[in-house]
Write an enzyme that holds these catalytic residues in place. Structure first.
Site, PDB file in Angstrom:
ATOM      1  N   SER A 294       0.821  -1.205   0.000  1.00  0.00           N
ATOM      2  CA  SER A 294       0.000   0.000   0.000  1.00  0.00           C
ATOM      3  C   SER A 294       0.862   1.265   0.000  1.00  0.00           C
ATOM      4  O   SER A 294       1.618   1.507  -0.927  1.00  0.00           O
ATOM      5  CB  SER A 294      -0.945  -0.048   1.214  1.00  0.00           C
ATOM      6  OG  SER A 294      -1.887   0.985   1.188  1.00  0.00           O
ATOM      7  N   ASP A 305      10.562   5.242  -9.581  1.00  0.00           N
ATOM      8  CA  ASP A 305      10.158   5.839 -10.860  1.00  0.00           C
ATOM      9  C   ASP A 305      10.833   7.180 -11.104  1.00  0.00           C
ATOM     10  O   ASP A 305      11.105   7.554 -12.250  1.00  0.00           O
ATOM     11  CB  ASP A 305       8.638   6.012 -10.905  1.00  0.00           C
ATOM     12  CG  ASP A 305       7.924   4.708 -11.205  1.00  0.00           C
ATOM     13  OD1 ASP A 305       8.602   3.681 -11.381  1.00  0.00           O
ATOM     14  OD2 ASP A 305       6.675   4.705 -11.267  1.00  0.00           O
ATOM     15  N   LYS A 319      -0.227  -4.084  -3.663  1.00  0.00           N
ATOM     16  CA  LYS A 319      -1.562  -3.525  -3.382  1.00  0.00           C
ATOM     17  C   LYS A 319      -1.650  -2.143  -4.020  1.00  0.00           C
ATOM     18  O   LYS A 319      -1.112  -1.178  -3.505  1.00  0.00           O
ATOM     19  CB  LYS A 319      -1.831  -3.424  -1.886  1.00  0.00           C
ATOM     20  CG  LYS A 319      -3.200  -2.845  -1.539  1.00  0.00           C
ATOM     21  CD  LYS A 319      -3.407  -2.796  -0.034  1.00  0.00           C
ATOM     22  CE  LYS A 319      -4.759  -2.205   0.316  1.00  0.00           C
ATOM     23  NZ  LYS A 319      -4.853  -0.752   0.066  1.00  0.00           N
TER      24      LYS A 319
END
Length: 561
Positions: A294, A305, A319
């Site tokens: 999460s 990223d 998740k």
């Protein structure tokens, strides 16, 4: 001109048609909801009136609600009025109580872990204490949830807890004063190696970012760290905003951290870093494992990223779903999955497809072959689905079945409780070593308690044997499975030697936690930590760090002497 008007007319007709279809679909859906609610209401009345035994309507309805929501995903949950405090605790990490974890046992409810500096610990409650009564209420037959409700209350209110301590004949009565319990999410931070800061974050609340910032500033100011490791292993997540704020500590203002997309497009959002960062150049590593989920995945995924950190450890949980709470009648609430989140590269890391279930209702994990390639800010390939893959994968050793039994059977917990009664103090965590002599006493303890356990391989063999017998394979050779059965029969003596290293580690962690609480437990867990050692090695190697993040110039990275 005429052609343009014709095209315009066709577009208008298409829009009108789409609008009409959408309105019709909404009407049909509303009718379906009304129809099913009417059927359910009539059914409940009939069962309540004519069922042979008396009906507990509240429990019956609750079972129906839970089953309905469970069929969606594990995160959509109903909270009746008496449980809404749990949602507040998830969001803030705060509640009014005594500051202790309790556990359900066959003999009753027991103190599992008192938090350092909280009323339970300050009043002298210890792990292993059996709770007999809270004030004048006998709780010997109560569930852990019922006992928890009695222990919680308004801060500064008093209570008396009657407990039975192992090894003592008479019960004790202990007086406490409840306080506002605030669970720190930064459990431990310090310096590893010569110049690398380390912060362990266990969850995400509305104060997590403040705690990480305070720890980071202290490490920079008072310890002159030159690189940082953020440990998100076993971090199950929490508040989404907390994740955005922590990313914001290390990346510039205005950077996209994630976007959310759901059924109601007006609720879709793009989350960007709102503030000026604390540090955008210090080399950073993040530790993750299969239990990082999460909000923890938002942090490590966004930093990956944006090429701001190297990730070390195991692939994360996967998740990629966002929940929100909605008010219900009679002060209840529902925590409902409203959207999926997408990190800066555009990927969603959701691993399990709850939408397309198997015919038996089971769910499937999205296979790697069906995932797509995305790219980080510096052009590195990354994939969606299946969680976040670390840049350096460190495979953790599988946990033997025996160790699960040691924990679930409470054998290890009870042994440590007994051990602490004869050891009033232990050396500092840095120096403490669980001795060979003590391990021999543990082996004796298990034998005296007739500790037993099953092996997963043994269970599978038993099932295979039953199928083979049905299909006639054992007729001609009744001893077909004999040799394998002999090898797969649990052998306590052999397994205590075979898994000695793992068992000693578990015992040591539990002992250290009894004396130095969670901070000590984390410190002990870092001894011989392969993922931590790898992260330190990468941070100490500027060329490797730069190559991993595809950094082509010296910009964005400080030199490490």
């Amino acid at each position: 001109m005429l052609r343009k008007k014709s095209i315009g007319s066709i577009l208008c007709l298409c829009l009108l048609w789409c609008g009409w279809e959408s309105a019709q679909a909404q009407d049909e859906n509303r009718f379906a909801v009304s129809k099913q609610l009417e059927i359910f209401n009539a059914l409940l009345k009939e069962v309540d009136m004519f069922y042979v035994d008396s009906l507990d309507v509240e429990k019956t309805i609750r079972r129906g609600i839970d089953a309905m929501l469970k069929g969606l995903d594990p995160y959509t949950e109903y909270y009746p009025e008496e449980r809404t405090d749990n949602l507040k605790f998830i969001a803030t990490g705060e509640y009014g109580g005594i500051g202790a974890v309790i556990r359900q046992r066959t003999e009753g409810v027991m103190i599992d872990e008192p938090y350092e500096g909280m009323p339970a610990q300050l009043a002298g409650l210890k792990a292993g204490d059996l709770i007999l009564a809270v004030d004048t209420t006998d709780v010997s037959k109560f569930s852990s949830e019922q006992v928890s409700n009695l222990l919680k209350g308004v801060p500064n209110s008093g209570l008396t807890v009657k407990i039975q301590r192992p090894g003592e004949k008479k019960p004790r009565k202990i007086e406490l004063v409840r306080k506002q319990i605030i669970i720190d999410q930064v459990v431990y931070y310090g310096v590893r190696g010569n110049h690398t800061g380390y912060i362990y974050l266990q969850g995400f609340t509305d104060k997590s970012a403040q705690e990480v910032k305070a720890a980071f500033n202290d490490l920079k100011r008072n310890h002159q760290i030159q690189s940082l490791i953020l440990d998100l292993r076993n971090n199950g997540g929490g508040l989404l905003d907390g994740a955005v704020q922590i990313v914001n500590l290390f990346v510039p203002k205005g950077k996209e951290v994630l976007s959310t997309h759901g059924k109601i497009k007006q609720r879709d959002r793009v989350y960007r870093t709102p503030l000026e960062p604390v540090d955008t150049v210090m080399p950073l590593a993040v530790l993750i494992n299969s239990e990082s989920a999460s909000s923890a995945e938002i942090v490590c995924g966004a930093l990956q990223d944006l090429d701001r950190a190297v990730l070390v450890g195991e692939r994360s949980f996967g998740k990629g779903l966002v929940q929100s709470t909605r008010d219900l009648p009679y002060e209840g609430k529902v925590k409902i999955t409203i959207s999926k989140y997408y990190i800066p590269s555009g990927r969603c890391i959701q691993a399990i497809d709850y939408t397309h279930r198997q015919t038996d209702g089971s769910v499937t994990v999205i296979p790697d072959s069906l995932t797509s390639v995305f790219h980080t800010a510096n052009g590195r390939p990354v994939r969606d689905g299946g969680g976040i893959r670390p840049d350096f994968e460190i495979e953790e050793s599988p946990t033997p079945t025996m160790l699960y039994y040691l924990a679930s059977d409470n054998a290890l917990f009870d042994y440590v409780t007994q051990w602490t009664q004869t050891h009033k103090t232990i050396p500092p965590v840095e120096e403490f070593v669980y001795s060979d002599k003590d391990y021999e006493s543990f082996k004796t303890y298990l034998k005296e308690k007739d500790f037993s356990y099953d092996l997963q391989s043994e269970k599978m063999l038993k099932n295979l044997k039953e199928v083979a017998e049905i299909e006639g394979y054992t007729k001609d050779d009744p001893t077909l499975f004999a040799d394998l059965e002999a090898k797969l029969t649990p052998d306590l003596e052999k397994d205590l030697v075979r898994y000695e290293k793992q068992i000693r580690k578990l015992i040591t962690l539990e002992i250290v936690k009894r004396y130095y609480y969670r901070k000590g437990e984390v410190f002990e867990s870092l001894k011989e930590d392969k993922a931590l050692e790898k992260a330190l090695g990468v941070l100490d190697d500027p060329l490797l760090y730069r190559k991993t993040l595809n950094i082509t110039s010296g910009e964005g990275i400080t030199a490490i002497p």
